[in-house]
Design an enzyme around this catalytic site. Structure first.
Site, PDB file in Angstrom:
ATOM      1  N   LYS A 287       0.839  -1.190   0.000  1.00 50.41           N
ATOM      2  CA  LYS A 287       0.000   0.000   0.000  1.00 50.41           C
ATOM      3  C   LYS A 287       0.882   1.250   0.000  1.00 50.41           C
ATOM      4  O   LYS A 287       2.004   1.212   0.500  1.00 50.41           O
ATOM      5  CB  LYS A 287      -0.869   0.045   1.269  1.00 50.41           C
ATOM      6  CG  LYS A 287      -1.923  -1.038   1.406  1.00 50.41           C
ATOM      7  CD  LYS A 287      -2.664  -0.877   2.731  1.00 50.41           C
ATOM      8  CE  LYS A 287      -3.665  -1.980   2.976  1.00 50.41           C
ATOM      9  NZ  LYS A 287      -4.829  -1.887   2.070  1.00 50.41           N
ATOM     10  N   ARG A 361      -9.928 -11.834   2.238  1.00 44.39           N
ATOM     11  CA  ARG A 361     -10.761 -12.921   1.715  1.00 44.39           C
ATOM     12  C   ARG A 361     -10.056 -14.271   1.800  1.00 44.39           C
ATOM     13  O   ARG A 361     -10.709 -15.309   1.843  1.00 44.39           O
ATOM     14  CB  ARG A 361     -11.186 -12.596   0.278  1.00 44.39           C
ATOM     15  CG  ARG A 361     -10.062 -12.491  -0.709  1.00 44.39           C
ATOM     16  CD  ARG A 361     -10.442 -11.718  -1.974  1.00 44.39           C
ATOM     17  NE  ARG A 361     -10.620 -10.302  -1.690  1.00 44.39           N
ATOM     18  CZ  ARG A 361     -11.015  -9.402  -2.593  1.00 44.39           C
ATOM     19  NH1 ARG A 361     -11.280  -9.794  -3.831  1.00 44.39           N
ATOM     20  NH2 ARG A 361     -11.139  -8.141  -2.269  1.00 44.39           N
TER      21      ARG A 361
END
Length: 515
Positions: A287, A361
């Site tokens: 990020k 996920r």
């Protein structure tokens, strides 16, 4: 150690002069002709005089407006606090959420005060319960890790900012026998929402998979629950490839924590699965620096399912609840998983990792597959999963997706609890975008509608019982889990605890239908 704040909640209806307190809270509405004092707590003469002075004092009755005045001789309080409820018609009842927010705003802004009487219009037990819930949610303070040492090396004066300790709900129904149960529920609910907030607010230097697992044990002490912590060796042995893959880059290995509440006679069995990424750097798909600044929040889902289960256990509800806390730290290093790696999820399905920043996920896939093996009546997972949730619904509205029955029941429970969830579809055409050339499925797909694409991915790991898919819903709380703006209503800055109230209400609703 995480300490859940304690609030002593009681109710009274006797003469206010016989109820000594530091502050008395009265409601003010934005009426059609200006601000209007609400309720009948004050004697008529004092109420008229105060009502006539509201506009002169600059008080409007707007929601979140809280003004503190000197106490009146007609009350037993040192100060009078006027809390706005927004637009309302005098003589008409107030919605439960309006009462929660008005009470919560006052209690939140009275930090440092010991005892408060809240005299908002609440003639029924349901309305008094809403006031109590708002007070319990507003009575939160996070101490953090301040040293108490000033810049000159001497002890710095410490402001008295602790949460309010005692709240007396002043209401007509104070003697109603059912009110005590409502106050107890509000106390338990407030404690567990606040414990969730404190977990989210913990710095990642102190909260990582191992210490989160210990916090779960600590919070569960004294309750009839079983906590099982699976370390990296057991995760390897049992095939939890999603959690292991995400946690490979960190020097602090992952954990799966299974928390079980199983009363002797239960009517339903529900499984709750929570994403617990204690810090998310994005892994090798790193990020930008600004994108990491709040990434301690990425374990909010695991904190929610833990504290929901603890609330159910403390309230003694006849539901078997199993919470799965999928804990890992997503870091870049020479041992981190790479884009195009293939992981084997619990149960054997394989996933091609195309983006290591789509890690939530992966850990949830393990949790959903493991939860499915126990054949619960329904599975709900909750996670700060996608930035797409914030693009679609903003920072205060969470998304809920899944099977129509569970999705709609969650939405109804959220409405009752006072949390904002919005149902989203799961378009079938999104599944094709998750196809992989080398594995059963890829971890990213269609960028547009990314919140829904992530839910379509998760649906693949929900199991079946007797050929029928287990009813399931996915809750994306990416924005609402962490308040980067100013505090409002009963909601503080930073961790909000969103989701606990909705899941508890959902479980209560399921039990009511099963009765």
């Amino acid at each position: 150690m995480i300490k859940a704040s304690e609030l002593n909640l009681t109710a009274a209806s006797k003469d206010l002069r016989k109820i000594p307190s530091d502050a008395l809270v009265i409601g003010v509405a934005k009426g059609p002709d200006g601000p209007v004092l609400l309720g009948s707590a004050l004697p008529a003469k004092a109420a008229r005089a105060l009502n006539d002075s509201l506009s002169v004092l600059g008080i409007t009755g707007a929601a979140d407006e809280v003004r503190r005045l000197p106490g009146l001789p007609e009350t037993g309080a040192d100060s009078l606090v006027l809390t706005g409820v927004g637009r309302a018609q005098p003589g008409h009842g107030l919605p439960a959420e309006t009462l929660r927010r008005a009470a919560g705003a006052a209690i939140r802004q009275l930090a440092g005060v010991e005892t408060v009487v809240v005299a908002l219009p609440s003639p029924s037990v349901a309305e008094a319960a809403a006031v109590a819930e708002g007070a319990a949610l507003g009575a939160y303070a996070y101490e953090g890790y301040r040293s108490g040492i000033g810049a000159d090396g001497t002890a710095a004066p410490k402001e008295d900012t602790g949460a309010v300790k005692n709240v007396i709900v002043y209401c007509e129904c104070a003697q109603d026998s059912t009110l005590q149960d409502a106050l107890r529920r509000a106390t338990v609910l407030g404690r567990n929402v606040n414990a969730t907030r404190s977990l989210v607010n913990q710095p990642p230097s102190h909260l990582y998979p191992e210490t989160f697992a210990q916090a779960a044990k600590d919070l569960a002490k004294g309750l009839p629950v079983k906590v099982t912590v699976m370390d990296e060796k057991r995760l390897e042995r049992d095939g939890y490839g999603g959690i292991l893959g995400v946690g490979k880059g960190s020097s602090r290995p992952p954990r799966m924590v299974k928390v079980e509440y199983s009363p002797a006679k239960f009517q339903v069995h529900l499984a709750l699965v929570g994403k617990g990424i204690t810090f998310d750097s994005g892994g090798l798909s790193l990020k930008p620096a600004a994108g990491m600044q709040t990434m301690k929040l990425d374990m909010a889902g695991a904190a929610v399912v833990l504290n929901t289960l603890l609330a159910v256990a403390e309230l003694g509800l006849p539901a078997k609840v199993t919470a799965w806390l999928c804990l890992a730290e997503n870091m870049p290093s020479g041992t981190a998983q790479r884009p195009e790696d293939v992981l084997t999820i619990f149960g054997g399905r394989t996933v091609e990792v195309l983006n290591t920043d789509a890690e939530g996920r992966l850990v949830l896939a393990d949790g959903l597959a493991a939860a499915s093996e126990e054949a619960p009546d329904a599975i709900i997972d909750i996670a700060t999963l996608t930035g797409a949730q914030m693009i679609a619904l903003g920072n205060r509205v969470s998304g809920v997706m899944g099977d129509d029955g569970v999705r709609d029941a969650v939405k109804a429970a959220a409405d009752r609890a006072g949390e904002q969830f919005w149902p989203m579809p799961l378009p079938e055409e999104l599944r094709a975008s998750l196809d992989s050339q080398v594995a059963d499925i890829a971890n990213i797909g269609e960028r547009n509608g990314g919140m829904m694409t992530a839910a379509v991915f998760l649906r693949e790991f929900v199991g079946q019982v007797d050929g029928e898919k287990i009813p399931w819903a996915h809750l994306d709380i990416a924005g609402p889990a962490f308040n980067e703006g100013s505090a409002y209503g009963y909601t503080p800055k930073s961790g909000t605890g969103v989701g606990v109230r909705t899941l508890l209400a959902y479980i209560e609703d399921v039990l009511a239908r099963a009765a």
